[in-house]
Design an enzyme around this catalytic site. Structure first.
Site, PDB file in Angstrom:
ATOM      1  N   ALA A  88      -2.538   4.994  -1.533  1.00 34.62           N
ATOM      2  CA  ALA A  88      -3.409   4.607  -2.646  1.00 34.62           C
ATOM      3  C   ALA A  88      -3.822   3.145  -2.533  1.00 34.62           C
ATOM      4  CB  ALA A  88      -2.693   4.839  -3.970  1.00 34.62           C
ATOM      5  N   LYS A  89      -3.097   2.388  -1.737  1.00 34.82           N
ATOM      6  CA  LYS A  89      -3.395   0.964  -1.486  1.00 34.82           C
ATOM      7  C   LYS A  89      -3.692   0.209  -2.778  1.00 34.82           C
ATOM      8  CE  LYS A  89      -4.787   1.706   3.310  1.00 34.82           C
ATOM      9  NZ  LYS A  89      -4.776   3.163   3.405  1.00 34.82           N
ATOM     10  N   ARG A  90      -2.866   0.476  -3.790  1.00 39.13           N
ATOM     11  CA  ARG A  90      -3.066  -0.148  -5.080  1.00 39.13           C
ATOM     12  C   ARG A  90      -2.578  -1.589  -5.078  1.00 39.13           C
ATOM     13  NH1 ARG A  90      -5.658   4.174  -5.528  1.00 39.13           N
ATOM     14  NH2 ARG A  90      -5.649   5.423  -7.437  1.00 39.13           N
TER      15      ARG A  90
END
Lengths: 273, 273
Positions: free
Chosen positions: B96-98
């Site tokens: 998700a590379k949040r």
């Protein structure tokens, strides 16, 4: 209509540089709303109806909706749709801080612009400006890139010096160099770092800056506004979320939110002259 | 069971360092599946059923599901639930590379760990390690931080030099310094930058590295494996997405995916001796 134009029109119409962050938390919304169907949307709708003439833009943060899975994300979509249909002059930024490689970013662009029908999205620069090109391929949409965030640990990497120039200034220069002539390209600078905000204003010319960190996070309004206005005495969107939407906690919460929003709108304008 | 232990068990059981990226695109899945209800899930289910004995972990990228709004995100949830219920020994990373400030990251943690019930999530370091603390508060969950991405523009900021040390190395050192003793903390290094991958292996000791960029993106398998293994001849998850899941395009697509996965699993193991 392109995002920059819609924003400029709304700034003028409402005489406002205020951005309200629609970041509802189920535990913090008034108890009488917690039990209704779609409580986050019901809460937002009241806030929007009471503040639509005070803002230049609304900015829901996707995280607060994703926390509830599809039930929450549906209410984010309903919120965007409600603004678009009821107050079509007010632009919507989806604060999603996305950032991936190209073909993944395409999915995030579809989420923000096709599914949510937002006017703009916030994105993360760590993977380089090249990776953001799929967002810029969307005509008329706003791309708002984080340069210096508002959180306590922001300095850890953002202020590392490359030949005496801190990273966040290099990020700002690269963005201004590549997209400075695109009014739909904007940047994020936290109000909690006023000196850095002033420095970046000098770097990016009249580009528009989204400024979180006022209010609950403690950034000073006067410092922030004086330092960040562009040559037209505008070019900023000053965000407040919790200090406005949670100003009250019972039946009159929306009225209290309106009062908080109106106070902040006026306090910002005091320093625009 | 903590993520690191679940992963180690699956590496051993399947004799595999292969991570399959479940990144379905509706236009690329076999036509006969495009018309069924929940086509992304139906596609994933076939892939999972044919490859579950060949992988150490699955990694769906949230972007490909968000592209379809709640209908897509529901299918991401169904995919995670299917793996958890049918193949409970296989861990799931939500890619998700949040990355946001603390109270927003809390929402993303709920999305990945409570709603999707994933074992691990990928995150972005630009806001500093401090901002990631809410993820680390989740006992037993995996936090996988991007250090050097695989895309062509990755160098723009990640390789800027701070007193001769490139940014990505500083990020790796900070992570190893703060969380190097936490086996659930891992990092992302793109296979398309093998020299940088080798350098980071020296910095982070035996920490586990998620490696995208093999396959469609062109990273060499031999270079990648030789350079990135830790002292135990493991400590890596080698991701492939498109080159496996789209290996075929008609009725036998899952069988072709299995063949591609088995070839890659074996090709990786060749260089572990």
């Amino acid at each position: 209509m392109r995002f920059a134009e819609k924003l400029a029109n709304c700034v003028k119409k409402n005489n406002s540089l205020l951005c309200i962050g629609l970041d509802p938390e189920i535990e913090k919304i008034p108890p009488f709303l917690q039990e209704v169907e779609n409580p986050l949307f019901a809460f937002n709708k009241e806030i929007i109806d009471k503040t639509h003439d005070l803002v230049c833009v609304y900015k829901p943060n996707s995280a607060f909706y994703e926390a509830h899975g599809v039930l929450g994300i549906k209410q984010l979509q309903m919120t965007c749709e409600y603004i678009n249909s009821t107050y079509p002059d007010i632009p919507v930024i989806v604060d999603a801080k996305r950032g991936d490689i190209g073909n993944s970013n395409e999915g995030y662009a579809r989420y923000a612009f096709d599914y949510l029908q937002a006017d703009a999205v916030t994105v993360n620069p760590y993977l380089g400006i090249e990776a953001l090109s799929v967002y810029f391929n969307r005509a008329d949409k706003g791309i708002i890139i984080i340069v210096h965030s508002s959180n306590p640990g922001a300095k850890e990497f953002q202020e590392l010096s490359i030949d005496t120039t801190p990273l966040y200034e290099i990020v700002a220069k690269d963005i201004a160099g590549q997209y400075g002539n695109n009014p739909d390209c904007m940047i994020v600078m936290g109000a909690t770092y006023p000196q850095q905000l002033g420095q970046v204003r000098r770097i990016v010319g009249d580009m528009t800056i989204l400024i979180p960190g006022i209010g609950t996070q403690g950034g000073s309004i006067e410092d922030t506004i004086r330092i960040s206005l562009n040559s037209q005495k505008q070019g900023i969107m000053v965000n407040a979320s919790r200090s406005i939407i949670f100003a009250g906690s019972d039946q009159n919460f929306a009225e209290k939110a309106r009062n908080a929003a109106e106070n902040l709108r006026v306090n910002i304008n005091v320093f625009r002259v």
